[in-house]
Design a protein around this motif. Structure first.
Motif, mmCIF file in Angstrom:
data_model
loop_
_atom_site.group_PDB
_atom_site.id
_atom_site.type_symbol
_atom_site.label_atom_id
_atom_site.label_comp_id
_atom_site.label_asym_id
_atom_site.label_seq_id
_atom_site.Cartn_x
_atom_site.Cartn_y
_atom_site.Cartn_z
ATOM 1 N N ALA A 275 0.845 -1.203 0.000
ATOM 2 C CA ALA A 275 0.000 0.000 0.000
ATOM 3 C C ALA A 275 0.873 1.244 0.000
ATOM 4 O O ALA A 275 1.909 1.292 0.682
ATOM 5 C CB ALA A 275 -0.925 0.008 1.203
ATOM 6 N N LEU A 276 0.452 2.260 -0.770
ATOM 7 C CA LEU A 276 1.183 3.523 -0.847
ATOM 8 C C LEU A 276 0.190 4.674 -0.941
ATOM 9 O O LEU A 276 -0.916 4.509 -1.468
ATOM 10 C CB LEU A 276 2.086 3.553 -2.080
ATOM 11 C CG LEU A 276 3.274 2.605 -2.121
ATOM 12 C CD1 LEU A 276 3.905 2.624 -3.512
ATOM 13 C CD2 LEU A 276 4.300 2.980 -1.067
ATOM 14 N N GLY A 277 0.612 5.847 -0.457
ATOM 15 C CA GLY A 277 -0.247 7.014 -0.589
ATOM 16 C C GLY A 277 0.262 8.193 0.213
ATOM 17 O O GLY A 277 1.254 8.089 0.939
ATOM 18 N N PRO A 278 -0.401 9.330 0.109
ATOM 19 C CA PRO A 278 0.024 10.534 0.829
ATOM 20 C C PRO A 278 -0.203 10.424 2.333
ATOM 21 O O PRO A 278 -1.173 9.810 2.787
ATOM 22 C CB PRO A 278 -0.850 11.626 0.221
ATOM 23 C CG PRO A 278 -2.073 10.898 -0.264
ATOM 24 C CD PRO A 278 -1.585 9.561 -0.727
ATOM 25 N N ALA A 279 0.702 11.029 3.087
ATOM 26 C CA ALA A 279 0.585 11.078 4.548
ATOM 27 C C ALA A 279 0.947 12.486 5.009
ATOM 28 O O ALA A 279 1.834 13.137 4.435
ATOM 29 C CB ALA A 279 1.502 10.049 5.207
#
Length: 317
Positions: A275-279
């Motif tokens: 899983a990847l995405g903005p934080a």
């Protein structure tokens, strides 16, 4: 060079139980035994010793419409949907007691889950051969962390290790499509670190193993599970912005006993997902810390593939 303010108050090392099940596809419930997407920025930092400790909450939304097989593909003729809302209350208390040079603390997490799922399988020329659905709002499995040790070798560097115990307190029905509880114990050792450069660039990671006991109702035992959660980002005043995610992989095969009556295990039922995405996070001394991420899952095998969105708020008193 930018001065780095040590974010002792920034992160409470939160864990909670986000447990959801689909079909017996990888691990018995088709999901990780403990929550995913918990650690991002500041994973290595633990809060300070305060008079009343730290309280926190985490609201997480997980949504998926794909149930991947061992090849990462959806089963032909399968219509699947799962939405999970989890709300957790967390209490964490760090002390001035030192063990092996690290500050000692402990924590407890109580989760509640609203789950709404459905599945149907059809065969060309035959029609629907299987369907099921469920909607509920129940208590999940409570997690205790009797051992937390934190080290701060430098103002811009922190390490910690934890040992968590997840108890089978959640609502469970082996004949129901989805259940908030797993009906077995989970023991989780973990280690985390955070490093912040003088320019404000942060790298944080958390590594953990999930060790499950057997579900006595079904005679099923999950294999050993590994998870790496991570975040990289830039500090800009009180904000940190960047990229986060997790990689989860089951290391050993699931096992069944003589009383198991469910679907047969194929290729060990090993689960895997990235899983990847903005934080993003906000931290200002004396104010509540707020963290947010929105992750997209990729390359799932033997489990659901969807979106994980979470907001966490923590404050030390």
């Amino acid at each position: 060079m930018k001065k780095i303010e040590t974010p002792y108050y920034k992160y409470a090392g939160l864990t909670l139980a986000l447990t959801f099940s689909a079909l017996a596809s990888a691990t018995e419930s088709g999901s990780p035994s403990t929550a995913v997407g918990v650690y991002d920025f500041g994973a290595g930092y633990l809060p300070p010793a305060t008079e009343n400790g730290t309280i926190a909450t985490r609201i997480n939304v997980y949504s998926a419409d794909k149930l991947a097989n061992n090849n990462g593909d959806s089963t032909p003729g399968q219509d699947f949907n799962l939405d999970v809302l989890s709300v957790s209350a967390v209490y964490l208390n760090m002390t001035d007691t030192e063990i092996l040079g690290g500050r000692y603390g402990y924590s407890a997490i109580v989760p509640f889950l609203r789950m709404d799922g459905s599945i149907s399988v059809s065969v060309p020329g035959v029609g629907t051969v299987f369907e099921d659905s469920a909607e509920l709002f129940k208590l999940g499995d409570i997690q205790f962390i009797p051992l937390m040790l934190g080290w701060n070798p430098a103002p811009n560097m922190a390490f910690n290790t934890q040992f968590a115990i997840q108890a089978p307190t959640g609502d469970y029905d082996q004949n129901r499509f989805i259940s908030p509880g797993l009906n077995h114990w989970v023991f989780t050792p973990s280690a985390a670190f955070s490093y912040i450069s003088q320019s404000g660039f942060e790298v944080s990671s958390n590594f953990q193993l999930d060790i499950s006991t057997r579900n006595d109702d079904t005679d099923y035992k999950n294999g050993l599970e590994f998870r790496h959660e991570f975040a990289v980002g830039q500090h800009v005043d009180e904000w940190t912005v960047g990229l986060g995610g997790y990689y989860y992989r089951q290391l050993t095969d699931d096992k069944t006993g003589s009383n198991y009556a469910g679907q047969p295990i194929v290729d060990g039922n090993k689960l895997e997902v990235l899983a990847l995405g903005p934080a993003i996070s906000y931290f200002s001394p004396g104010k509540p810390t707020v963290l947010f991420h929105a992750y997209k899952e990729f390359d799932a095998k033997n489990r659901t593939e969807g979106y994980n969105v979470a907001v966490r708020v923590a404050h030390s008193f």
